[in-house]
Write a protein that holds these residues in place. Structure first.
Motif, PDB file in Angstrom:
ATOM      1  N   PRO A   1       0.809  -1.230   0.000  1.00 26.63           N
ATOM      2  CA  PRO A   1       0.000   0.000   0.000  1.00 26.63           C
ATOM      3  C   PRO A   1       0.837   1.273   0.000  1.00 26.63           C
ATOM      4  CG  PRO A   1      -0.831  -1.570   1.616  1.00 26.63           C
ATOM      5  CD  PRO A   1       0.463  -2.119   1.114  1.00 26.63           C
ATOM      6  N   LYS A   2       1.995   1.236   0.641  1.00 28.12           N
ATOM      7  CA  LYS A   2       2.850   2.428   0.672  1.00 28.12           C
ATOM      8  C   LYS A   2       3.286   2.820  -0.733  1.00 28.12           C
ATOM      9  CE  LYS A   2       7.027   4.235   2.862  1.00 28.12           C
ATOM     10  NZ  LYS A   2       8.144   3.932   3.808  1.00 28.12           N
TER      11      LYS A   2
ATOM     12  N   SER B   1      10.683  -4.221   9.891  1.00 25.23           N
ATOM     13  CA  SER B   1      11.572  -3.261   9.252  1.00 25.23           C
ATOM     14  C   SER B   1      12.949  -3.280   9.878  1.00 25.23           C
ATOM     15  CB  SER B   1      10.977  -1.853   9.337  1.00 25.23           C
ATOM     16  OG  SER B   1       9.709  -1.807   8.732  1.00 25.23           O
ATOM     17  N   GLU B   2      13.016  -3.497  11.190  1.00 29.96           N
ATOM     18  CA  GLU B   2      14.309  -3.559  11.872  1.00 29.96           C
ATOM     19  C   GLU B   2      15.081  -4.799  11.444  1.00 29.96           C
ATOM     20  OE1 GLU B   2      17.071  -1.693  14.274  1.00 29.96           O
ATOM     21  OE2 GLU B   2      15.038  -0.989  13.768  1.00 29.96           O
TER      22      GLU B   2
ATOM     23  N   ASN C   1      -1.812  -8.040   1.056  1.00 33.18           N
ATOM     24  CA  ASN C   1      -0.530  -8.562   0.570  1.00 33.18           C
ATOM     25  C   ASN C   1       0.663  -7.891   1.242  1.00 33.18           C
ATOM     26  OD1 ASN C   1      -1.680 -10.387  -1.250  1.00 33.18           O
ATOM     27  ND2 ASN C   1      -1.838  -8.845  -2.863  1.00 33.18           N
ATOM     28  N   GLU C   2       0.432  -7.021   2.223  1.00 33.34           N
ATOM     29  CA  GLU C   2       1.527  -6.411   2.973  1.00 33.34           C
ATOM     30  C   GLU C   2       2.275  -7.494   3.736  1.00 33.34           C
ATOM     31  OE1 GLU C   2       3.859  -4.411   3.317  1.00 33.34           O
ATOM     32  OE2 GLU C   2       2.810  -2.549   3.834  1.00 33.34           O
ATOM     33  N   ILE C   3       3.534  -7.206   4.130  1.00 33.98           N
ATOM     34  CA  ILE C   3       4.359  -8.171   4.867  1.00 33.98           C
ATOM     35  C   ILE C   3       3.620  -8.651   6.114  1.00 33.98           C
ATOM     36  CG2 ILE C   3       6.543  -8.490   6.073  1.00 33.98           C
ATOM     37  CD1 ILE C   3       7.746  -6.378   4.263  1.00 33.98           C
TER      38      ILE C   3
ATOM     39  N   GLU D   1       1.291  -2.121  14.118  1.00 32.50           N
ATOM     40  CA  GLU D   1       2.377  -1.143  13.981  1.00 32.50           C
ATOM     41  C   GLU D   1       3.655  -1.646  14.639  1.00 32.50           C
ATOM     42  OE1 GLU D   1       2.485   3.684  14.340  1.00 32.50           O
ATOM     43  OE2 GLU D   1       1.867   2.565  16.124  1.00 32.50           O
ATOM     44  N   LYS D   2       3.523  -2.306  15.778  1.00 32.32           N
ATOM     45  CA  LYS D   2       4.690  -2.856  16.467  1.00 32.32           C
ATOM     46  C   LYS D   2       5.331  -3.979  15.652  1.00 32.32           C
ATOM     47  CE  LYS D   2       6.063  -4.763  20.959  1.00 32.32           C
ATOM     48  NZ  LYS D   2       5.581  -5.165  22.323  1.00 32.32           N
ATOM     49  N   LYS D   3       4.517  -4.837  15.055  1.00 36.20           N
ATOM     50  CA  LYS D   3       5.061  -5.920  14.222  1.00 36.20           C
ATOM     51  C   LYS D   3       5.744  -5.370  12.981  1.00 36.20           C
ATOM     52  CE  LYS D   3       1.720  -9.475  15.638  1.00 36.20           C
ATOM     53  NZ  LYS D   3       0.637 -10.392  15.182  1.00 36.20           N
TER      54      LYS D   3
END
Length: 319
Positions: free
Chosen positions: A111-112, A312-313, A145-147, A305-307
């Motif tokens: 989506p981004k 990303s980290e 379909n986002e991670i 958001e935490k996941k």
């Protein structure tokens, strides 16, 4: 409109993971081929023309020997009016694809990337921002379909509005694009730290600031004002679906106080106990259900958001 990188990325995802049938493969190959041909034509240099020609003299007897020899006349190619780049209508294989096929291909993008693609050109904005069933399906597929699958939007927002709320990069209050943004999911606000500090007010657990600014306010009325799921520092306040420290968006407080004073003045000014008014009890139950629904959805979004932050980290390359 050329071939955008996001479109080619979506094609690569389909090619590797799902395979491309002739219906999708042939138009895509035509797009890439035409794109490469145009790029080759732009870089190819045309051969230089003869810059000068000597003047031919038909009869030497007519030539005066006392005159200086004739100069060569510059006869270069005549240049026509130049066209400005980016103007005019451009046609190609990409414009000939059906809109439904384009939406199906780019639905495999995160989506981004879709939000960034929407602001790439006017054509993509019109295609992705409409409310057609194909466009709404595309946004939903991209969200799934986002991670880490994005939570479903709240009932008051569409798929497009939800994606723009999550992935646009400006503060909804001041419009800043450089500050770090925080999503207040229960309030449906995306704000920077400066605007968050200026607009969040401590609630019923510390009512001194509230009573100082609104001396006729009832602390009990704050139970009907939607609280924030994060504090001024951006820390999550939700624990098992409840808010243990009440922060409210300041502009929401006078709206609720005015509504109580106009619709239920006897309860607001303490003339009647809230339990004695049936209409107020109905209103109170409806608002309480709305607040609990918003907080439950905000808790799901905070977990997502935490996941996403942890993912990303992990994907960040080591230095």
């Amino acid at each position: 409109m050329g071939v955008p990188w996001a479109f080619l990325r979506a094609v690569r995802i389909l090619w590797r993971n799902f395979g491309l049938g002739p219906v999708i493969r042939d138009p895509v190959i035509a797009i890439i081929t035409s794109h490469r041909v145009k790029a080759t034509q732009k870089t190819r240099k045309t051969p230089a023309t003869e810059p000068y020609n000597s003047v031919e003299i038909e009869d030497e007897s007519d030539y005066d020997q006392d005159q200086p020899p004739a100069k060569r006349i510059k006869t270069g190619a005549v240049k026509g009016p130049t066209k400005r780049k980016g103007k005019g209508k451009q046609t190609g294989a990409f414009q000939q694809l059906p809109v439904e096929l384009i939406l199906e291909i780019i639905s495999y993008l995160p989506p981004k990337n879709l939000v960034a693609l929407m602001f790439l050109s006017r054509g993509f904005y019109d295609m992705l921002s409409n409310d057609s069933p194909a466009s709404l399906k595309m946004w939903k597929n991209s969200r799934m379909n986002e991670i880490v699958a994005v939570p479903a939007p709240p009932h008051e927002l569409t798929e497009l509005q939800w994606a723009r709320f999550l992935y646009e990069t400006h503060c909804q209050c001041c419009g800043s694009t450089r500050a770090k943004l925080t999503h207040l999911f229960s309030l449906r606000k995306r704000v920077c730290s400066k605007c968050m500090s200026a607009n969040l007010m401590r609630g019923s657990d510390r009512p001194n600031a509230l009573l100082k600014k609104y001396p006729f306010a009832s602390v009990n009325a704050l139970a009907l004002v939607l609280p924030s799921d994060k504090d001024i520092s951006g820390n999550v306040l939700l624990q098992e679906g409840y808010v243990h420290s009440h922060y409210h968006w300041e502009s929401h407080i006078p709206v609720m106080l005015r509504r109580l004073g106009e619709e239920y003045p006897d309860v607001y000014f303490g003339e009647v106990h809230p339990s004695e008014s049936d209409s107020y009890q109905t209103f109170y139950n409806e608002e309480s259900d709305r607040i609990q629904t918003a907080l439950a959805h905000a808790k799901t979004c905070c977990i997502w958001e935490k996941k996403m932050a942890a993912t990303s980290e992990l994907r960040r390359p080591a230095r």
